[in-house]
Design a protein around this motif. Structure first.
Motif, PDB file in Angstrom:
ATOM      1  N   ALA A   1      35.887  71.989  51.515  1.00  0.00           N
ATOM      2  CA  ALA A   1      35.403  71.368  52.747  1.00  0.00           C
ATOM      3  C   ALA A   1      33.889  71.428  52.853  1.00  0.00           C
ATOM      4  O   ALA A   1      33.266  70.562  53.485  1.00  0.00           O
ATOM      5  CB  ALA A   1      36.044  72.043  53.953  1.00  0.00           C
ATOM      6  N   ASP A   2      33.277  72.443  52.242  1.00  0.00           N
ATOM      7  CA  ASP A   2      31.822  72.588  52.316  1.00  0.00           C
ATOM      8  C   ASP A   2      31.113  71.397  51.694  1.00  0.00           C
ATOM      9  O   ASP A   2      29.990  71.056  52.081  1.00  0.00           O
ATOM     10  CB  ASP A   2      31.407  73.886  51.620  1.00  0.00           C
ATOM     11  CG  ASP A   2      29.917  74.164  51.776  1.00  0.00           C
ATOM     12  OD1 ASP A   2      29.469  74.310  52.926  1.00  0.00           O
ATOM     13  OD2 ASP A   2      29.206  74.233  50.747  1.00  0.00           O
ATOM     14  N   ARG A   3      31.748  70.757  50.743  1.00  0.00           N
ATOM     15  CA  ARG A   3      31.147  69.591  50.087  1.00  0.00           C
ATOM     16  C   ARG A   3      31.085  68.377  51.017  1.00  0.00           C
ATOM     17  O   ARG A   3      30.369  67.419  50.733  1.00  0.00           O
ATOM     18  CB  ARG A   3      31.937  69.226  48.830  1.00  0.00           C
ATOM     19  CG  ARG A   3      32.006  70.329  47.793  1.00  0.00           C
ATOM     20  CD  ARG A   3      33.009  70.011  46.706  1.00  0.00           C
ATOM     21  NE  ARG A   3      33.136  71.094  45.751  1.00  0.00           N
ATOM     22  CZ  ARG A   3      32.431  71.180  44.622  1.00  0.00           C
ATOM     23  NH1 ARG A   3      31.563  70.235  44.321  1.00  0.00           N
ATOM     24  NH2 ARG A   3      32.604  72.193  43.802  1.00  0.00           N
TER      25      ARG A   3
ATOM     26  N   GLU B   1      45.233  72.209  51.106  1.00  0.00           N
ATOM     27  CA  GLU B   1      45.365  73.579  51.608  1.00  0.00           C
ATOM     28  C   GLU B   1      46.825  73.891  51.940  1.00  0.00           C
ATOM     29  O   GLU B   1      47.326  74.990  51.651  1.00  0.00           O
ATOM     30  CB  GLU B   1      44.496  73.777  52.852  1.00  0.00           C
ATOM     31  CG  GLU B   1      44.558  75.186  53.422  1.00  0.00           C
ATOM     32  CD  GLU B   1      43.715  75.345  54.668  1.00  0.00           C
ATOM     33  OE1 GLU B   1      43.528  76.496  55.111  1.00  0.00           O
ATOM     34  OE2 GLU B   1      43.262  74.308  55.205  1.00  0.00           O
TER      35      GLU B   1
ATOM     36  N   SER C   1      39.952  76.365  50.259  1.00  0.00           N
ATOM     37  CA  SER C   1      39.817  75.279  51.224  1.00  0.00           C
ATOM     38  C   SER C   1      38.390  75.165  51.738  1.00  0.00           C
ATOM     39  O   SER C   1      37.829  74.065  51.847  1.00  0.00           O
ATOM     40  CB  SER C   1      40.787  75.503  52.386  1.00  0.00           C
ATOM     41  OG  SER C   1      40.631  74.494  53.366  1.00  0.00           O
ATOM     42  N   ASP C   2      37.774  76.309  52.055  1.00  0.00           N
ATOM     43  CA  ASP C   2      36.399  76.294  52.555  1.00  0.00           C
ATOM     44  C   ASP C   2      35.436  75.770  51.500  1.00  0.00           C
ATOM     45  O   ASP C   2      34.475  75.059  51.814  1.00  0.00           O
ATOM     46  CB  ASP C   2      35.975  77.698  52.991  1.00  0.00           C
ATOM     47  CG  ASP C   2      36.697  78.166  54.244  1.00  0.00           C
ATOM     48  OD1 ASP C   2      37.268  77.304  54.942  1.00  0.00           O
ATOM     49  OD2 ASP C   2      36.692  79.380  54.519  1.00  0.00           O
ATOM     50  N   SER C   3      35.696  76.137  50.252  1.00  0.00           N
ATOM     51  CA  SER C   3      34.828  75.672  49.165  1.00  0.00           C
ATOM     52  C   SER C   3      34.871  74.159  49.037  1.00  0.00           C
ATOM     53  O   SER C   3      33.837  73.505  48.805  1.00  0.00           O
ATOM     54  CB  SER C   3      35.250  76.333  47.858  1.00  0.00           C
ATOM     55  OG  SER C   3      34.490  75.842  46.767  1.00  0.00           O
TER      56      SER C   3
ATOM     57  N   ASN D   1      30.201  68.524  54.264  1.00  0.00           N
ATOM     58  CA  ASN D   1      29.299  68.711  55.396  1.00  0.00           C
ATOM     59  C   ASN D   1      28.206  67.649  55.447  1.00  0.00           C
ATOM     60  O   ASN D   1      27.787  67.228  56.522  1.00  0.00           O
ATOM     61  CB  ASN D   1      28.666  70.101  55.343  1.00  0.00           C
ATOM     62  CG  ASN D   1      29.652  71.202  55.687  1.00  0.00           C
ATOM     63  OD1 ASN D   1      30.668  70.952  56.326  1.00  0.00           O
ATOM     64  ND2 ASN D   1      29.367  72.416  55.262  1.00  0.00           N
TER      65      ASN D   1
ATOM     66  N   THR E   1      27.090  65.210  58.549  1.00  0.00           N
ATOM     67  CA  THR E   1      25.705  65.160  59.027  1.00  0.00           C
ATOM     68  C   THR E   1      25.182  63.733  59.058  1.00  0.00           C
ATOM     69  O   THR E   1      24.586  63.293  60.048  1.00  0.00           O
ATOM     70  CB  THR E   1      24.810  66.029  58.129  1.00  0.00           C
ATOM     71  OG1 THR E   1      25.284  67.382  58.151  1.00  0.00           O
ATOM     72  CG2 THR E   1      23.371  65.994  58.603  1.00  0.00           C
TER      73      THR E   1
ATOM     74  N   SER F   1      38.650  64.908  54.707  1.00  0.00           N
ATOM     75  CA  SER F   1      39.038  66.139  55.396  1.00  0.00           C
ATOM     76  C   SER F   1      40.559  66.250  55.446  1.00  0.00           C
ATOM     77  O   SER F   1      41.127  67.341  55.272  1.00  0.00           O
ATOM     78  CB  SER F   1      38.461  66.165  56.810  1.00  0.00           C
ATOM     79  OG  SER F   1      37.054  66.274  56.781  1.00  0.00           O
TER      80      SER F   1
ATOM     81  N   TYR G   1      34.523  61.059  55.719  1.00  0.00           N
ATOM     82  CA  TYR G   1      34.686  62.451  56.164  1.00  0.00           C
ATOM     83  C   TYR G   1      36.080  62.666  56.751  1.00  0.00           C
ATOM     84  O   TYR G   1      36.745  63.655  56.429  1.00  0.00           O
ATOM     85  CB  TYR G   1      33.616  62.797  57.195  1.00  0.00           C
ATOM     86  CG  TYR G   1      33.759  64.200  57.744  1.00  0.00           C
ATOM     87  CD1 TYR G   1      33.336  65.299  57.002  1.00  0.00           C
ATOM     88  CD2 TYR G   1      34.326  64.426  59.000  1.00  0.00           C
ATOM     89  CE1 TYR G   1      33.476  66.588  57.486  1.00  0.00           C
ATOM     90  CE2 TYR G   1      34.474  65.710  59.490  1.00  0.00           C
ATOM     91  CZ  TYR G   1      34.037  66.785  58.730  1.00  0.00           C
ATOM     92  OH  TYR G   1      34.195  68.063  59.212  1.00  0.00           O
TER      93      TYR G   1
END
Length: 235
Positions: free
Chosen positions: A135-137, A214, A131-133, A139, A143, A207, A203
């Motif tokens: 979601a990191d895309r 997940e 999931s973190d991998s 960011n 921004t 998300s 986003y």
């Protein structure tokens, strides 16, 4: 040429709509840099949106196919080989649980409850990692969505300050003197919003997609954990 003809000619040559290219070319170098940066950010935002959407569709398809095969295939080792696990989150989740089970089984399963807990933790950790991998895309979208309007506003403030400078330089407060500069400045804010709005919408939407994926991995890991627990009871 008479006065009426001159006015008519001037009216005919007057622009009837805003031309973004002309606004950009006539803008101050600082405003141009701001606009160019925002345009590049917008292009990158759309590239992420399209790429991420295609990637999630591919991952859902691969994970679904693996999960269906996992419950019917008796060759677990063949199913979980390195080639099959590549770019397949469900396969990596299952592999992490089975690997932990085998390590516990190798040591003799002295404490089955502790072994069950370790298997669950291994799969929960892998689900969180997947999931973190993903979601990191996203960011960069967050921004751009939060920063782009302020970057555009900076370009607008700079352009308006330049317009006021021209008023003092020419000692003329006519609207014809300041209007072009203000239009160029406001164009920077428009580009900032053009970059930010899709980024914020994407986003939030993507998300939610990651959260849903997940949850799907979590449900699959729970089923795998239940199956491993049943096998432990027979050992």
């Amino acid at each position: 040429m008479s006065i009426l003809q001159t006015l008519a000619a001037g009216t005919a040559m007057a622009p009837t709509r805003l031309d973004p290219i002309e606004l950009f070319m006539a803008a101050d170098i600082v405003v141009q840099a701001v606009i160019l940066g925002l345009v590049l950010a917008s292009v990158w935002v759309w590239a992420i949106i399209v790429g991420f959407t295609l990637r999630m569709s591919n991952l859902r398809r691969k994970s679904g196919a693996f999960e269906d095969e996992f419950w019917t295939n008796t060759d677990v080792d063949g199913l979980l080989d390195g080639r099959r696990r590549k770019d397949n989150p469900s396969a990596r989740v299952a592999a992490s649980g089975i690997a932990e089970f085998r390590r516990s089984h190798k040591s003799g399963l002295k404490d089955k409850e502790a072994a069950r807990a370790r298997v669950a933790q291994a799969m929960e950790g892998q689900v969180a990692l997947e999931s973190d991998s993903l979601a990191d895309r996203l960011n960069f979208l967050a921004t751009v969505g939060s920063v782009a309007p302020f970057v555009g506003l900076f370009g607008t403030v700079w352009g308006i300050m330049n317009s006021f400078f021209q008023i003092g330089l020419q000692q003329n407060s006519s609207l014809a003197v300041v209007a072009p500069g203000i239009a160029e400045a406001l164009f920077a804010t428009a580009i900032g919003l053009f970059a930010a709005i899709p980024a914020v919408i994407a986003y939030n939407r993507l998300s939610g997609t990651v959260n849903g994926f997940e949850a799907r991995l979590t449900r699959f890991s729970d089923r795998v954990h239940a199956q491993i627990s049943r096998e432990m009871e027979g050992v």
